[in-house]
Design an enzyme around this catalytic site. Structure first.
Site, PDB file in Angstrom:
ATOM      1  N   GLU A   1      -8.256  13.429  19.927  1.00  0.00           N
ATOM      2  CA  GLU A   1      -7.862  14.380  18.857  1.00  0.00           C
ATOM      3  C   GLU A   1      -9.069  15.217  18.417  1.00  0.00           C
ATOM      4  O   GLU A   1      -8.988  16.447  18.306  1.00  0.00           O
ATOM      5  CB  GLU A   1      -7.294  13.560  17.692  1.00  0.00           C
TER       6      GLU A   1
ATOM      7  N   GLY B   1       0.851  -1.200   0.000  1.00  0.00           N
ATOM      8  CA  GLY B   1       0.000   0.000   0.000  1.00  0.00           C
ATOM      9  C   GLY B   1       0.878   1.237   0.000  1.00  0.00           C
ATOM     10  O   GLY B   1       1.542   1.527   0.997  1.00  0.00           O
TER      11      GLY B   1
ATOM     12  N   ASN C   1      -7.687   9.087  18.593  1.00  0.00           N
ATOM     13  CA  ASN C   1      -8.398   9.926  17.626  1.00  0.00           C
ATOM     14  C   ASN C   1      -9.610  10.608  18.245  1.00  0.00           C
ATOM     15  O   ASN C   1      -9.924  11.751  17.898  1.00  0.00           O
ATOM     16  CB  ASN C   1      -8.821   9.095  16.409  1.00  0.00           C
TER      17      ASN C   1
END
Ligand code: 6PG
Length: 470
Positions: free
Chosen positions: A190, A10, A187
């Site tokens: 965040e 990737g 997150n």
């Protein structure tokens, strides 16, 4: 042939940057991407003599890897991971390790780890934070999986991770989906901090009448003090950015519609399942959703009444109060995240060490902040601390800032400026410090309409009252 230490599958920007970072640290790196052109572009433009070998077929990619193999998947979270794992499986052998460096949902990681364990293949759910820069020069890494697998990749991960006071920002966190769980909560925090900063910016703009350049100076000054953190630092930079073509502060030209990929929402969803309140994180998710209703908001702006903020002159005191309000709100956001992880650790048997988590968040990641040092210390003294807010250091920081916090929320309410995260955090603080909440009335109401029973403060047992007969 099989000379590579690790394969990166990737090559979007995070994959590219991690591959280069790995290559900078004594690893021979095999790279593969589903679209060949992307791999060629990467090799032609970025590799620049580093020990990176490209493959254009999956079997060739796997063939480049030393056994037992280590493959890092840097893919968009979702079903594509399952497809890629299925495609890889026929090429792998017992003992090989797959790491998922994307923002996968921790339950997907649990499922994949179990499926692969049955084939004797190790699976590490690797939370990676720090954006493009972090991936290239030192991310914070949050690995979860078997200890055996971690031991095999430990040196590699430690070499590429960010450092905080000489220690790498990576450590073994726990089994199965624990690494992705910690990244998910990262997150969520965040989202909460970003929302709080956005609200502070709104108050500075609409109640203090400050320009982006003036606000940038404020954030830059705050970044020298207890608020010192990556998100405060980049906010100062964002506010200072003047677009050459228009000569205007770019922030003023950006559409006020926030997007999201779902990790904040997942944090709230799982916290609710665990019975953990994370109101400041949930509020931040809601605020993004409301921001996305731009057309509706524009329509409602002409219908719904409220005060129009009028900047007054008293900026110094307000700026000082805002610093306190932001600091207190951030502490609440971290506190809620840590409570969620504590509950998850118990529920999913992750055995998380909170001081380690505070440590690996000290650098490299998006929520890195000076105050994580004190969080590490607080959890180092007591891993079972029920809430960060009651640790002596944080209790006294909150005590010193609570008046400022109330002033800001009061002013925002009076001025009609929405400050959902600052307010929800304050309500969280006030609820948590209230020894007797009005939930007695809720219990009475439940018993009234549904005979749900209640407990009493003066005797043990469960009680029901025929309220209407009184
Ligand atoms: C990080 C970030 C990153 C995340 C972005 C965007 O730690 O590097 O958390 O993983 O994908 O911040 O997230 P949203 O699109 O949901 O805002």
């Amino acid at each position: 042939m099989s000379t590579c230490d690790i394969g990166v599958y990737g090559l979007a920007v995070m994959g590219q940057n991690l591959a280069l970072n790995l290559a900078d640290h004594d690893n021979r790196v095999a790279v593969y991407n589903r679209t060949e052109a992307k791999t060629r572009e990467f090799v032609d433009q970025k590799v620049d003599g580093k020990p990176v070998e490209a493959a254009y077929e999956l079997d060739a990619f796997v063939g480049l890897l030393k056994k037992p193999r280590v493959i890092l998947l840097m893919l968009k979270a979702g079903g594509v991971l399952d497809t890629v794992i299925d495609q890889l499986l026929p090429h792998l052998e017992a003992g090989d390790i797959i790491m998922d460096g994307g923002n996968s949902h921790f339950t997907d990681t649990e499922r994949r780890a179990e499926m692969l364990a049955a084939r004797n293949i190790h699976y590490i759910g690797l939370g990676v934070s720090g954006g493009e820069e972090g991936a290239r020069h030192g991310p914070s890494l949050m690995p979860g999986g078997t200890q055996e697998a971690y031991a095999r990749v430990q040196a590699m991960l430690e070499a590429v991770a960010a450092e905080a006071e000489g220690e790498p920002c990576v450590t073994y966190l726990g089994p199965r989906g624990s690494g992705h769980y910690v990244k998910m909560v990262h997150n969520g925090i965040e989202y909460a901090i970003m929302q709080a900063i956005a609200e502070i910016y709104d108050v500075l703009k609409r109640a203090a009448g400050m320009s982006p350049a003036q606000m940038s100076d404020v954030f830059r000054r705050w970044n020298e003090g207890p608020l010192s953190s990556f998100l405060v630092e980049i906010t100062a930079n964002v506010l200072a950015y003047v677009e050459p073509e228009t000569g205007q502060a770019l922030v003023d030209l950006i559409l006020d519609r926030a997007q999201q990929k779902g990790t904040g929402k997942w944090t709230t969803q799982d916290a609710l399942d665990l019975g953990v309140p994370v109101p400041t994180i949930s509020t931040a998710v809601d605020a993004r959703i409301i921001s996305a209703l731009k057309a509706e908001r524009q329509h409602a702006a002409s219908i719904l009444q409220g005060p129009s903020p009028r900047p007054d002159g008293a900026q110094d005191q307000l700026v000082q109060d805002l610093e306190g309000a932001l600091l207190a709100t951030e502490i609440c956001a971290y506190a809620q995240g840590f409570v969620a992880m504590r509950a998850a650790s118990a529920e999913y048997n992750y055995n998380l060490n909170m001081a380690d988590i505070a440590h690996i968040w000290r650098n490299g990641c998006i929520i890195r902040a000076a105050m994580l040092n004190e969080m590490r210390q607080a959890f180092g003294e007591n891993n079972d601390l029920p809430n960060l807010m009651i640790a002596p250091h944080f209790a006294s920081v909150l005590a010193a800032r609570q008046t400022a916090w109330r002033n800001v929320v009061g002013l925002a309410v009076q001025s009609g400026i929405p400050t959902p995260s600052l307010s929800s955090a304050l309500a969280y603080y006030d609820s948590y410090r209230t020894a007797r909440l009005p939930a007695n009335l809720i219990q009475a109401q439940r018993d009234y309409f549904g005979a749900h029973t209640y407990e009493r403060i003066d005797k043990a047992g469960e009680f029901h009252t025929e309220w209407q007969g009184n």
